[in-house]
Every structure is written in C-alpha cells, then in structure tokens.
Scaffold this motif. Structure first.
Motif, PDB file in Angstrom:
ATOM      1  N   PRO A 211      17.950 -14.825  33.046  1.00 16.30           N
ATOM      2  CA  PRO A 211      18.131 -15.750  31.914  1.00 16.30           C
ATOM      3  C   PRO A 211      18.809 -15.037  30.752  1.00 16.30           C
ATOM      4  N   THR A 212      19.600 -15.782  29.988  1.00 17.75           N
ATOM      5  CA  THR A 212      20.321 -15.195  28.863  1.00 17.75           C
ATOM      6  C   THR A 212      19.927 -15.835  27.531  1.00 17.75           C
ATOM      7  N   GLY A 213      18.884 -16.635  27.534  1.00 19.52           N
ATOM      8  CA  GLY A 213      18.440 -17.281  26.308  1.00 19.52           C
ATOM      9  C   GLY A 213      17.041 -17.842  26.465  1.00 19.52           C
ATOM     10  N   LEU A 214      16.598 -18.588  25.475  1.00 17.95           N
ATOM     11  CA  LEU A 214      15.249 -19.122  25.461  1.00 17.95           C
ATOM     12  C   LEU A 214      15.159 -20.468  26.184  1.00 17.95           C
ATOM     13  N   LEU A 215      14.006 -20.712  26.751  1.00 19.62           N
ATOM     14  CA  LEU A 215      13.715 -21.979  27.400  1.00 19.62           C
ATOM     15  C   LEU A 215      13.529 -23.060  26.337  1.00 19.62           C
ATOM     16  N   SER A 216      14.150 -24.230  26.529  1.00 20.15           N
ATOM     17  CA  SER A 216      14.023 -25.316  25.550  1.00 20.15           C
ATOM     18  C   SER A 216      13.795 -26.638  26.270  1.00 20.15           C
ATOM     19  N   ARG A 217      13.010 -27.496  25.613  1.00 25.77           N
ATOM     20  CA  ARG A 217      12.708 -28.805  26.178  1.00 25.77           C
ATOM     21  C   ARG A 217      13.798 -29.797  25.789  1.00 25.77           C
TER      22      ARG A 217
END
Length: 223
Positions: free
Chosen positions: A109-115
């Motif tokens: 992954p290269t970033g944050l998890l978002s809903r």
C-alpha cells in the motif's frame, strides 16, 4: 411463491393476506388484533423488510389491501403488539466500500485506507476501471441500482435508474461504460450503459459480465 393466509374454522374461509415471489424470504405474521380487526406481519419490499398491516373481518376474510407501516431502509421484523403500541426489531446494515492507494507491482500500500461513503450506507460489488479513475458499485439503499464515482473529485452518478434490481457492475478500462446484471421477467440479462444514458442489452439468459477487452469494445460474460 409464498403467502400469508388467514383462516377461520373451515378451509373454505381461508383468505390470502399477502403474496410474493419465491425469490424473497417468507413473510412472518406477528400480531392479530381482534378488536381492531387487523393482522401485522413483516415482508420484503425491494431490498428492505418492513412491517405491513392488513384488515381481517370477523369471519377471517381479508378486506381491502395491505398497508405498509414502516418505510425505512432497515429490516423491521419480530413485532409484538399491545393495545397502544407495537414493539419490533429493526436491523440497520452498514456495508461500505473502502479504498487504499496500492502499488500492484511491489505489492504494498502507498497510502491510508479510506471509506467511500458517510453515515449509514449499504454498498458493495466494487469494480475499478483499469486507469483507476472510475469506481462502479451497487448501492442497496431502497432498490439496488448501479452507481459510479469519479475518484478524482468524488462525484457520484447513478448509472441507469430503474425499479429493477441491478447487480454485478463491471467497469470498462476507461470507466466510460459499465456492464451490469439484472433479473427481469424470470430471465437473467446483462446490460451496458454510461451514466444518464439508456442501457443497451448485451445478453439474454446469461449470468453476469466478467471483464472487458482492453480497448473497451467488448464485454465478456458468463452463462
């Protein structure tokens, strides 16, 4: 199919209260008020389960048509009734799609998890375009329809509004066209559309689309 019936002392007095197709769950009768002459039961309506009320005569015959008592997007069932109140269970499902930037070549992954959404939503069956610009998904609030979301900016659009349940979206490589499945008049069909346009029927008697050609000219589907 299925039905809820009311019966007095003899089979001749049996009366159909509510009926539906075999594709949905069996309605459950819960309360019978002799004083008011009504019966309350739960039954599916689209993708929700609501409480319904029907009038019953003293001889056990249905009078008039059933009336829906609850109209929310939850699952309302297991009612218990008294002279002045109705208690029932209401189940709200929050099912959403999550996004995360990802380097497929390195598998990290290269970033944050978002809903994807906010509040109580019911979304599933995501399909990303190959260029990563468009996400197609099924929104199950009320009756399931296919929506698209532009990931750069977050604009959401309904694909082809319909009273028929739509499922299994498959985005073309560019995201300009979306294939999806419906069950209509006892047949499974696959359509393709762009947001706001009239859908084009691709296949009748087939199950669902599975992929697109790299040039977005053809959609592959399974029987």
């Amino acid at each position: 199919g299925f039905g809820v019936y009311a019966a007095a002392s003899s089979p001749e007095s049996t009366s159909l209260v509510f009926s539906g197709s075999a594709s949905v769950s069996i309605p459950k009768p819960s309360c019978w008020s002799v004083a008011d002459g009504t019966i309350i039961f739960s039954a599916e309506s689209g993708d929700t389960v609501n409480l319904w009320q029907a009038s019953i005569s003293s001889s056990g015959r249905v009078t008039g048509v059933a009336r829906r008592l609850t109209t929310d997007s939850a699952t309302d069932w297991d009612a218990s009734c008294a002279a002045s109140a109705i208690a029932f269970t209401s189940t709200h499902v929050i099912r959403d799609i999550w996004l995360t930037p990802f380097d497929v070549d390195r598998g990290v992954p290269t970033g944050l998890l978002s809903r994807l959404g906010e509040g109580p939503v019911n979304r599933s069956m995501p399909s990303l375009s190959k260029n990563g610009g468009v996400l197609a998904f099924a929104d199950h609030f009320g009756l399931s329809n296919i929506w698209t979301r532009e990931l750069d900016g977050g604009k959401e659009s309904i694909l082809a509004r319909s009273s028929i349940v739509q499922r299994y979206p498959v985005s073309s490589p560019s995201g300009a066209r979306i294939a999806f499945s419906v069950y209509e008049r006892d047949k499974r069909l696959v359509y393709v559309s762009t947001p706001g346009a009239s859908p084009e029927k691709l296949c009748e008697g087939c199950l669902r689309a599975t992929d697109w050609s790299s040039a977005s000219h053809w959609s592959h589907f399974s029987h």
